[in-house]
Write a protein that holds these residues in place. Structure first.
Motif, PDB file in Angstrom:
ATOM      1  N   GLU A   1       1.057  -1.209  -0.135  1.00 25.65           N
ATOM      2  CA  GLU A   1       0.028  -0.076   0.127  1.00 25.65           C
ATOM      3  C   GLU A   1       1.033   1.261  -0.046  1.00 25.65           C
ATOM      4  O   GLU A   1       1.676   1.361   0.792  1.00 25.65           O
TER       5      GLU A   1
ATOM      6  N   ARG B   1     -16.135   2.079  12.583  1.00 27.66           N
ATOM      7  CA  ARG B   1     -14.887   2.911  12.729  1.00 27.66           C
ATOM      8  C   ARG B   1     -13.790   2.058  12.910  1.00 27.66           C
ATOM      9  O   ARG B   1     -12.681   1.997  12.359  1.00 27.66           O
TER      10      ARG B   1
ATOM     11  N   LYS C   1      -7.436  -1.617  11.003  1.00 30.09           N
ATOM     12  CA  LYS C   1      -6.833  -2.003   9.933  1.00 30.09           C
ATOM     13  C   LYS C   1      -5.517  -1.122   9.462  1.00 30.09           C
ATOM     14  O   LYS C   1      -4.641  -1.570   9.037  1.00 30.09           O
TER      15      LYS C   1
ATOM     16  N   ASN D   1      -1.815  -2.174   9.039  1.00 34.39           N
ATOM     17  CA  ASN D   1      -0.913  -1.907   8.076  1.00 34.39           C
ATOM     18  C   ASN D   1       0.599  -1.763   8.476  1.00 34.39           C
ATOM     19  O   ASN D   1       1.312  -2.268   7.572  1.00 34.39           O
TER      20      ASN D   1
ATOM     21  N   LEU E   1      -6.303  12.104   9.234  1.00 35.22           N
ATOM     22  CA  LEU E   1      -7.818  12.150   8.962  1.00 35.22           C
ATOM     23  C   LEU E   1      -8.427  13.401   9.708  1.00 35.22           C
ATOM     24  O   LEU E   1      -9.391  13.962   9.240  1.00 35.22           O
TER      25      LEU E   1
HETATM   26  C1  MEV Z   1      -5.909   2.630   5.069  1.00 35.59           C
HETATM   27  O1  MEV Z   1      -5.148   1.765   4.614  1.00 35.59           O
HETATM   28  C2  MEV Z   1      -5.787   2.985   6.654  1.00 35.59           C
HETATM   29  C3  MEV Z   1      -6.792   4.096   7.028  1.00 35.59           C
HETATM   30  O2  MEV Z   1      -8.009   3.850   6.443  1.00 35.59           O
HETATM   31  C4  MEV Z   1      -6.534   4.004   8.414  1.00 35.59           C
HETATM   32  C5  MEV Z   1      -7.755   4.753   9.280  1.00 35.59           C
HETATM   33  O3  MEV Z   1      -8.971   5.083   8.542  1.00 35.59           O
HETATM   34  O4  MEV Z   1      -7.410   4.941  10.605  1.00 35.59           O
HETATM   35  C6  MEV Z   1      -6.288   5.471   6.668  1.00 35.59           C
END
Ligand code: MEV
Length: 440
Positions: A85, A277, A283, A287, A387
């Motif tokens: 990613e 959420r 997720k 990562n 975010l």
């Molecule tokens: C994207 O791979 C991961 C995010 O969506 C995690 C999040 O929203 O906290 C940016």
């Protein structure tokens, strides 16, 4: 043409490629050439890679990246990450730099207990089973002395065996839950070998234990396997700083530091409240975690499965991280189960996993747990910071632009021009294609 085959595994690698090309592709020759290009140039290394699974025909390549400048418990690491990613490594590196100037990351291992289960049915009275369990227990322990001797020399072994009674939900069903210390190994083979020995011993016990009536001799082992849910193989990672040290970052976003810190903490609380959420939030944590787990040859499916169960341990799926903004301080913390190893399994076999561990200073499993949790926390910090300020598309699209340019076969000169122009324009596949077409 039939697309089924008997004995695929018996074919040589080239025969497998040829068969696939002929039956599943439009251009068998081009297919064969391409697949053959994804072999390691060193035949010995390729043999090792092929040995990992059945029916390997090539290597599937992912980027092997480094996130430098991670200050963890006072020590600086450059951290290998395997992930496809676009923005993950950039976000980790940026978070590492941010916290390097604010005391770095902290981490501590809260426990290293691994678990396994023998599931069985017994048809006598439950109270009788509990009564004879001390004798079963000592027979089980005696039966696996040869299997545990080396692990005990390293300071590990079997910690405990408990008998769990599920008779009230499934007639005659019981479980041996066994806890282990597996030191620097993830321990799956060790745990499963002990459990299978326990299963055989349990059957022997009910055959020859003298104090049983004939009606009490019937036992049926259903299965014996480790549990990937290891809530007591746990690590905590955290960062902490005065809110005022967010001032520059906040100013660049047109906010004050307190507003930024509080928006961040609220975003984390939302992930505590709302599973939709929480899933995305976690997720983002994985990562980072998965990328280190893969780079060090550990089992990312086991680690994810465990983490998600842990995230739902009180009955609702929640964020694995928490954030507290209080008395002028910002504290962001991640508590995550991580059953990782630095010896055995792929860690010793995969050439790049070995290099990853070398880059990390050949850490113990405990140190690797700390490093990995920190990368999860860093990733989560980077995502939530974006975010609640710019949104994530800005960073994502910058990296995505490179992918689009590569896909469209842009020259170096075209790519440089595009990077410049798209600083101020929205990146999309069609806008980049239009830009290149116009130039061409
Ligand atoms: C994207 O791979 C991961 C995010 O969506 C995690 C999040 O929203 O906290 C940016």
């Amino acid at each position: 043409m039939t697309k089924t085959i008997n004995g695929f595994s018996k074919l040589s690698k080239q025969e497998k490629i040829n068969w696939l090309g002929e039956h599943f592709t439009a251009e068998p020759h081009a297919f064969s050439n391409e697949i053959s290009a994804w072999q390691h140039p060193d035949a010995q290394v390729q043999r090792v890679l092929d040995g990992f699974t059945e029916n390997a025909i090539a290597n599937f390549v992912l980027p092997y990246s480094i996130a430098p400048n991670f200050l963890i418990n006072g020590k600086t690491y450059a951290i290998p990450m395997v992930i496809e990613e676009s923005s993950v490594v950039a976000a980790a590196s940026s978070a590492a730099k941010f916290w390097q100037e604010r005391g770095g990351f902290h981490a501590e291992v809260l426990g290293t207990v691994k678990l396994g289960q023998v599931h069985f049915r017994w048809f006598g009275a439950p109270a009788r089973l509990h009564q004879i369990f001390p004798d079963i227990r000592s027979r089980l322990l005696d039966s696996c002395a040869d299997l545990v001797v080396n692990m005990e020399k390293r300071g590990g072994g079997i910690l405990d065996i408990t008998l769990l009674d599920f008779e009230h939900v499934e007639p005659d069903y019981y479980q041996l839950r066994v806890s282990f210390e597996t030191c620097d190994s993830m321990g799956a083979n060790f745990v499963n070998s002990v459990l299978e020995r326990f299963a055989a011993t349990l059957e022997d016990f009910f055959t020859d234990y003298s104090k049983l009536s004939d009606a009490e001799r019937d036992v049926e082992v259903i299965m014996s396997i480790l549990s990937n849910y290891t809530p007591d193989c746990l690590v905590r990672a955290w960062v902490e700083c005065p809110i005022s040290s967010f001032s520059d970052l906040a100013r660049s976003q047109g906010m004050d530091a307190v507003t930024l810190a509080e928006r961040f903490a609220l975003a984390v609380r939302i992930a505590q409240i709302d599973p939709y959420r929480a899933t995305t939030h976690n997720k983002g944590i994985y990562n980072g975690i998965d990328a280190v787990v893969l780079a060090t040859g550990n089992d990312f499916r086991a680690i994810e499965a465990c983490g998600h169960t842990y995230a739902g341990r009180d009955g609702q799926y929640r964020s694995l991280s928490t954030c507290v903004v209080r008395d002028g301080m910002f504290r962001f913390e991640l508590e995550v189960p991580l059953a990782m190893g630095t010896v055995g399994g792929l860690t010793a076999l995969h050439p790049l996993a070995k290099r990853s561990l070398e880059i990390l200073g050949n850490p113990s499993a405990r140190e690797l747990m700390c490093i990995t949790a920190v990368v999860g926390l860093a990733q989560n910090f980077g995502a939530v910071r974006s975010l609640v300020t710019t949104g994530i598309q800005q960073g994502h699209m910058k990296m995505h632009l490179t992918n689009i340019l590569n896909h469209l076969g842009a020259s170096e000169e075209e790519a440089a021009a595009a990077q410049h122009i798209f600083q101020a324009q929205t990146v999309s596949f069609s806008s980049v294609r239009a830009f290149l077409e116009e130039r061409r």
